[in-house]
Design a protein around this motif. Structure first.
Motif, PDB file in Angstrom:
ATOM      1  N   ASP A 190      -5.318   0.086  -7.102  1.00  0.00           N
ATOM      2  CA  ASP A 190      -6.774  -0.078  -6.591  1.00  0.00           C
ATOM      3  C   ASP A 190      -7.104   1.034  -5.469  1.00  0.00           C
ATOM      4  O   ASP A 190      -6.091   1.448  -4.565  1.00  0.00           O
ATOM      5  N   PRO A 191      -8.108   1.698  -5.359  1.00  0.00           N
ATOM      6  CA  PRO A 191      -9.480   1.149  -5.801  1.00  0.00           C
ATOM      7  C   PRO A 191      -9.812   2.011  -7.481  1.00  0.00           C
ATOM      8  O   PRO A 191     -10.828   1.651  -7.843  1.00  0.00           O
ATOM      9  N   GLY A 222      -3.143   5.593   0.324  1.00  0.00           N
ATOM     10  CA  GLY A 222      -4.229   4.629   0.605  1.00  0.00           C
ATOM     11  C   GLY A 222      -4.281   3.629  -0.706  1.00  0.00           C
ATOM     12  O   GLY A 222      -5.328   2.903  -0.441  1.00  0.00           O
ATOM     13  N   HIS A 223      -3.607   3.930  -1.752  1.00  0.00           N
ATOM     14  CA  HIS A 223      -3.791   3.100  -2.735  1.00  0.00           C
ATOM     15  C   HIS A 223      -2.887   1.883  -2.717  1.00  0.00           C
ATOM     16  O   HIS A 223      -2.022   1.619  -2.170  1.00  0.00           O
ATOM     17  N   ARG A 224      -3.701   0.571  -3.155  1.00  0.00           N
ATOM     18  CA  ARG A 224      -3.004  -0.515  -2.975  1.00  0.00           C
ATOM     19  C   ARG A 224      -2.470  -1.077  -4.137  1.00  0.00           C
ATOM     20  O   ARG A 224      -3.266  -0.838  -5.396  1.00  0.00           O
ATOM     21  N   VAL A 225      -1.180  -1.383  -4.459  1.00  0.00           N
ATOM     22  CA  VAL A 225      -0.486  -1.877  -5.585  1.00  0.00           C
ATOM     23  C   VAL A 225      -0.715  -3.048  -5.867  1.00  0.00           C
ATOM     24  O   VAL A 225      -0.461  -4.285  -5.343  1.00  0.00           O
ATOM     25  N   VAL A 226      -1.156  -3.420  -7.218  1.00  0.00           N
ATOM     26  CA  VAL A 226      -1.814  -4.430  -7.706  1.00  0.00           C
ATOM     27  C   VAL A 226      -0.777  -4.849  -9.044  1.00  0.00           C
ATOM     28  O   VAL A 226      -1.068  -4.294  -9.890  1.00  0.00           O
ATOM     29  N   ALA A 238       0.906  -1.140   0.082  1.00  0.00           N
ATOM     30  CA  ALA A 238       0.117   0.127   0.019  1.00  0.00           C
ATOM     31  C   ALA A 238       1.048   1.283  -0.022  1.00  0.00           C
ATOM     32  O   ALA A 238       1.771   1.370   0.689  1.00  0.00           O
ATOM     33  N   LEU A 239       0.578   2.376  -0.644  1.00  0.00           N
ATOM     34  CA  LEU A 239       1.241   3.554  -0.684  1.00  0.00           C
ATOM     35  C   LEU A 239       0.435   4.369   0.325  1.00  0.00           C
ATOM     36  O   LEU A 239      -0.612   4.298   1.037  1.00  0.00           O
TER      37      LEU A 239
END
Length: 86
Positions: free
Chosen positions: A35-36, A6-10, A2-3
């Motif tokens: 994401d999201p 608040g973004h999740r790295v996919v 996660a950054l």
């Protein structure tokens, strides 16, 4: 992963990664999705994404923001004075 934003790295894997590679052949280091929001970026964004999030502007900073292909260069010319271009 996660950054700070608040973004999740996919990471893109298998079919999606192959499809992106075929369309964007210059991105040989890999691609990710955040994401999201679903933003598509190169993997190098992971190393500087948090630095952008933590960036602090000074009161004297001038930020020029335009939509892509909508006069960014022209706007910069209007904002900059003659002395700053030398």
């Amino acid at each position: 992963m996660a950054l700070k934003s608040g973004h999740r790295v996919v990471p893109l894997v298998f079919e999606e990664a192959q499809k992106q590679y075929e369309q964007f052949k210059a991105y040989k280091t890999g691609t990710i999705r955040l994401d999201p929001d679903g933003w598509f970026l190169t993997t190098s964004f992971i190393s500087f994404g948090d630095k952008y999030y933590d960036f602090k502007f000074k009161p004297s900073d001038v930020v020029i923001m335009t939509y892509p292909k909508c006069g960014t260069t022209w706007t910069q010319e209007v904002v900059l004075d003659d002395d700053s271009q030398s």
